[in-house]
Every structure is written in structure tokens, then in C-alpha cells.
Write an enzyme that holds these catalytic residues in place. Sequence first.
Site, PDB file in Angstrom:
ATOM      1  N   LYS A 187       0.820  -1.217   0.000  1.00  0.00           N
ATOM      2  CA  LYS A 187       0.000   0.000   0.000  1.00  0.00           C
ATOM      3  C   LYS A 187       0.858   1.273   0.000  1.00  0.00           C
ATOM      4  CE  LYS A 187      -3.591  -2.464  -0.366  1.00  0.00           C
ATOM      5  NZ  LYS A 187      -4.482  -3.136   0.554  1.00  0.00           N
TER       6      LYS A 187
HETATM    7  C1  LIG Z   1      -5.477  -4.339   0.855  1.00  0.00           C
HETATM    8  C2  LIG Z   1      -6.946  -4.165   0.899  1.00  0.00           C
HETATM    9  C3  LIG Z   1      -7.703  -4.440   2.043  1.00  0.00           C
HETATM   10  C4  LIG Z   1      -7.146  -5.156   3.238  1.00  0.00           C
HETATM   11  O1  LIG Z   1      -6.126  -4.506   3.854  1.00  0.00           O
HETATM   12  P1  LIG Z   1      -5.351  -5.264   5.036  1.00  0.00           P
HETATM   13  O2  LIG Z   1      -4.592  -4.161   5.707  1.00  0.00           O
HETATM   14  O3  LIG Z   1      -4.473  -6.274   4.380  1.00  0.00           O
HETATM   15  O4  LIG Z   1      -6.371  -5.877   5.916  1.00  0.00           O
HETATM   16  C5  LIG Z   1      -9.044  -4.110   2.062  1.00  0.00           C
HETATM   17  N1  LIG Z   1      -9.630  -3.572   0.982  1.00  0.00           N
HETATM   18  C6  LIG Z   1      -8.963  -3.328  -0.148  1.00  0.00           C
HETATM   19  C7  LIG Z   1      -9.679  -2.712  -1.303  1.00  0.00           C
HETATM   20  C8  LIG Z   1      -7.595  -3.648  -0.235  1.00  0.00           C
HETATM   21  O5  LIG Z   1      -6.933  -3.440  -1.387  1.00  0.00           O
END
Ligand SMILES: *Cc1c(COP(=O)(O)O)cnc(C)c1O
Length: 388
Positions: A187
Site C-alpha cells: 500500500k
Molecule cells: C489491501 C486491501 C484491504 C485489506 O487490507 P489489510 O490491511 O491487508 O487488511 C481491504 N480492501 C482493499 C480494497 C484492499 O486493497
Amino acid sequence: MLVRRQTFLPFASPALTEEEVCAVINTLRSCWITTGPQTKSFEQQFATFLGAESALALNSCTAGLHLALITLGIGPGDEVITTPMTFAASANVIEHVGARVVLADVEPDTLLIDPLAVADSITDRTKAILPVHYAGHPAEMYPILDLAAAHKLFVIEDAAHALPASYCGETVGTIGDLTSFSFYATKNLTTAEGGMLTGRSELIEKARTYSLHGMSRDAWRRYGENGSWYYEVVVPGFKYNLTDIQAAMGLVQLARLQKMQLRRQQVVARYHEAFSNMPELEVPTERPYCSSAWHLYVLRLNTDRLRIQRNQFIEEMKLRCIGTSVHFIPIHLHPYYRDKYGWMPLDFPIAYQEYQRLVSLPLHPALTEEDVDYVIDAVQDIVEQYRC
Ligand SMILES: *Cc1c(COP(=O)(O)O)cnc(C)c1O
């Protein structure tokens, strides 16, 4: 002719420096490694950065979404409307609280949840709308907020991609009732794993209690020098806290976020310039009143002008040593959801059709100009080889 590179260019790669390494090492040497002063500071600086009233650091965005539903009292018998064009977590959390997942199809240009489809999906049982700011572009929040106000619904935002993003000048994280961010390794800001829930203080404090076993006080306040051994369990909570080791990384990343975003924007501008005049390709859009976090660069193939489909395009990219990805396999195609809700692919036709022709290109701050040149050349090479 494209000269093939020798090393694989990964789809995503975390942008870490010696500063993050030092911050983690210093935390390890500080004698306080789990939720404590670094986490507190990360929450405060994150809230200040967004202009949010309050923030709660968690071990994932998924935990944040789950806590948001719990905090707002959503459970069995309730319905939550979300988008098919998302990662499974956005829908899984609705199942976790025993509510029903209701999908509303996306808009064809942005691939964001369509407020008209949301309006059509509201019933007496609807309790919340859960928009996902897909690829970092904010969803159409004003129509969504209007629907929520008219039907007394909560708005919980999945902002896993949307740090930082804004809609009509309002920062994502300050718009709906509760907003959940992700600090997963790929991210825009990473703590390896982690998340942050933002919203009004009263809701965030309720979520905080649920985030650590439902205890009335956290470990820092129990084991710190002014702590006391006494605590009370007031709700059957979860184990969703972030560690200080991770928060230390997060603080360094947050201080560098604008710089990292600038690099993302430069790469996006290069891709746009290279691909927007190619009739075989469709580039992602950004609405004029929105500012995208550009977590993903989702290219769409005009497959009627190409002799290959998306899957083979991905193989061709791989042959040229470039990693790509698909965001996302729509929720209603996954066996659990397909079978439980009896969904057919064309029940959400836009999500289904667009899914078949989209591919995410590498987009991260560690890309060099040579990397970007190479991705552009490779895409053009494939298009030239396979155009009709
Ligand atoms: C990465 C992601 C999540 C989950 O994030 P985590 O921190 O891994 O729980 C939720 N929604 C979307 C759209 C994502 O891309």
C-alpha cells in the site's frame, strides 16, 4: 525491438529507507515493543495529517472494517451495500458480523460503486453503505452521503487504496462515519501489516475498546510507570492492536508520504502520456473535483482491437520480465459468494465485463525512470505485436 531486461521488475515493492530500519531498531532497543508511545504518536500524527477528529491504529485495514461494523452495531438480519470491484476483505467483514452482503455495480469509467445502483439496492434491512475508493480514486461521496441521510444509513469507507485522496476538497478519512486505511506491504504507506480507523472520537473510543479484548484500559496504561493492574472487560473484544515496532515504521513513512506520492504522480503522468493516444488501450480517469491517491494504475485493454485477451497480455508482460496484477476478481465470482447468494457473472455486468479486460501496471515510488521507460516500451511492444 525491445531489449529484454535481465532482472524481474516486480509489480509492487515497498519504498523503505535506512530511516525505517533505524526507527525499528531504536524501538526494539527501547524496551517497549508493542502498542505504546510510538503507536499513540502515529495515531495523532495520522489524524492531524488528514484533519480527522480521531484515529485508531490497528493490525490491518480488515480489522478496521470489522470494528467499524461492530462499533456501529451492525449484525445478523442487517444488509450492507458494497461494490463487487474490491478485495475479498471488504465483503468478508460483513459476513463476519453475520450481516448480508448486497452488491451494487460500478460506474464504467471509474469502476467505483455507482450511487444509482446503491439507491436501487436499499431495503428496510439496509444498515450501511461500504464504498471502496478503488485504485485510490474517491467514490462519489456526496450522492452516497445523501442516500445515507435519507435512509438513516451509516457510511463506512474502505480507504485501503486512498491515502491520501480527496473528494470536492474533503480529505478521505474525514467524510463518512468511519474510514479504514491499510498499511499492508504493497500500500501507499506501509508498516508491513497494519491499518488505521478514523472518525469521530466517540466512535473511535468505542472501537478502541473492541480492538483490545474489550478491556477498559490498554497495556501501556497497565504496565507503564503510572499503570495499575486493574482492568475490566466491558465487551467481548478482539486482538487487533498495532505494535510500536510497526508504528515506528509508519511514522517515518508518514513523514515521507507526500514525497512518495509525488513520485507516483510522475509515473502516472508518464503512463498517461504514453498510452492515452493508443486506441488499443484505455487509461484510468481522474474526475476533476477529485484527487486520487494513485495506489494503482489500472489499464484497460480494448480487446476488440487486439488479437490477445487480458490473460495473455499478462503472460506477455511476464515474458518481458514485468510483474502485473488484476484488481480485482469481482466478489460475486468467488465460490463462497457465488454459491451463498446465487450470483451469476452478469448480475453485475459492468464489474464482470471490465474485470476481463483490466490489468494493473507496476506503480510505486521505487520505480526508476528506466523502469518506467521499460514498462512503456514493453506495453507498446505487445500492442504492436498483437494489434488487429
Ligand atoms: C489491501 C486491501 C484491504 C485489506 O487490507 P489489510 O490491511 O491487508 O487488511 C481491504 N480492501 C482493499 C480494497 C484492499 O486493497
